[in-house]
Design a protein around this motif. Structure first.
Motif, PDB file in Angstrom:
ATOM      1  N   ALA A   1       0.823  -1.201   0.000  1.00 47.16           N
ATOM      2  CA  ALA A   1       0.000   0.000   0.000  1.00 47.16           C
ATOM      3  C   ALA A   1       0.867   1.266   0.000  1.00 47.16           C
ATOM      4  O   ALA A   1       0.572   2.240  -0.712  1.00 47.16           O
ATOM      5  CB  ALA A   1      -0.926   0.001   1.209  1.00 47.16           C
ATOM      6  N   ALA A   2       1.940   1.240   0.762  1.00 46.50           N
ATOM      7  CA  ALA A   2       2.826   2.403   0.799  1.00 46.50           C
ATOM      8  C   ALA A   2       3.545   2.583  -0.532  1.00 46.50           C
ATOM      9  O   ALA A   2       3.710   3.722  -1.001  1.00 46.50           O
ATOM     10  CB  ALA A   2       3.853   2.237   1.923  1.00 46.50           C
ATOM     11  N   ALA A   3       3.946   1.483  -1.161  1.00 46.86           N
ATOM     12  CA  ALA A   3       4.599   1.584  -2.465  1.00 46.86           C
ATOM     13  C   ALA A   3       3.633   2.137  -3.515  1.00 46.86           C
ATOM     14  O   ALA A   3       4.011   2.960  -4.349  1.00 46.86           O
ATOM     15  CB  ALA A   3       5.131   0.224  -2.888  1.00 46.86           C
ATOM     16  N   GLY A   4       2.377   1.694  -3.445  1.00 47.79           N
ATOM     17  CA  GLY A   4       1.377   2.202  -4.373  1.00 47.79           C
ATOM     18  C   GLY A   4       1.087   3.678  -4.149  1.00 47.79           C
ATOM     19  O   GLY A   4       0.921   4.449  -5.097  1.00 47.79           O
ATOM     20  N   ALA A   5       1.041   4.106  -2.896  1.00 50.20           N
ATOM     21  CA  ALA A   5       0.782   5.502  -2.586  1.00 50.20           C
ATOM     22  C   ALA A   5       1.922   6.392  -3.051  1.00 50.20           C
ATOM     23  O   ALA A   5       1.709   7.478  -3.578  1.00 50.20           O
ATOM     24  CB  ALA A   5       0.557   5.666  -1.081  1.00 50.20           C
ATOM     25  N   LYS A   6       3.149   5.922  -2.893  1.00 45.64           N
ATOM     26  CA  LYS A   6       4.307   6.715  -3.321  1.00 45.64           C
ATOM     27  C   LYS A   6       4.383   6.818  -4.834  1.00 45.64           C
ATOM     28  O   LYS A   6       4.781   7.832  -5.370  1.00 45.64           O
ATOM     29  CB  LYS A   6       5.596   6.117  -2.758  1.00 45.64           C
ATOM     30  CG  LYS A   6       5.741   6.352  -1.278  1.00 45.64           C
ATOM     31  CD  LYS A   6       7.037   5.772  -0.744  1.00 45.64           C
ATOM     32  CE  LYS A   6       7.112   5.996   0.750  1.00 45.64           C
ATOM     33  NZ  LYS A   6       8.318   5.432   1.335  1.00 45.64           N
ATOM     34  N   SER A   7       3.981   5.762  -5.536  1.00 46.46           N
ATOM     35  CA  SER A   7       4.065   5.804  -7.000  1.00 46.46           C
ATOM     36  C   SER A   7       2.977   6.679  -7.585  1.00 46.46           C
ATOM     37  O   SER A   7       3.175   7.272  -8.636  1.00 46.46           O
ATOM     38  CB  SER A   7       3.982   4.380  -7.582  1.00 46.46           C
ATOM     39  OG  SER A   7       2.699   3.837  -7.369  1.00 46.46           O
ATOM     40  N   THR A   8       1.821   6.814  -6.941  1.00 43.56           N
ATOM     41  CA  THR A   8       0.769   7.654  -7.485  1.00 43.56           C
ATOM     42  C   THR A   8       0.965   9.120  -7.110  1.00 43.56           C
ATOM     43  O   THR A   8       0.519  10.008  -7.824  1.00 43.56           O
ATOM     44  CB  THR A   8      -0.627   7.200  -6.976  1.00 43.56           C
ATOM     45  OG1 THR A   8      -0.625   7.223  -5.555  1.00 43.56           O
ATOM     46  CG2 THR A   8      -0.954   5.815  -7.489  1.00 43.56           C
TER      47      THR A   8
END
Length: 107
Positions: free
Chosen positions: A97-104
């Protein structure tokens, strides 16, 4: 192998069963702990406080798993194994979830 080393007599079924149990415990730890450590390390970058809680739960459960498995305590062995796996799934979910948030955010 233990029979060849002379640690277990050829006809000692109880000792062989205990040795086989410990082989299973070691094998299970070699499969689970490195993956768990890696997931927890990745989760630390996402949310250090939650990852610390997951780490405590995971490693405590793994410690209890070894005790339950060595003593042959069922269903406690399976229950403790399940708790450790849930801690890893939660930590992995946090990392993803954190990786997805950082990429968006950067896109």
């Amino acid at each position: 192998m233990l029979i060849k080393l002379g640690l277990i007599k050829d006809g000692d079924a109880t000792a062989k069963a205990k040795a086989d149990r410990w082989k299973g415990i070691v094998r299970n730890n070699l499969e689970t702990v490195p993956l768990g450590f890696t997931v927890l390390l990745a989760a630390t970058f996402a949310d250090p406080a939650s990852a610390a809680i997951c780490s405590i739960i995971f490693f405590s459960a793994r410690f209890l798993y070894v005790i339950c498995a060595a003593l042959g305590l069922q269903p406690w062995r399976s229950l403790v194994w399940f708790v450790a796996d849930i801690a890893i799934l939660v930590a992995g979910g946090m990392a993803v979830a954190a990786a997805g948030a950082k990429s968006t955010v950067g896109g």
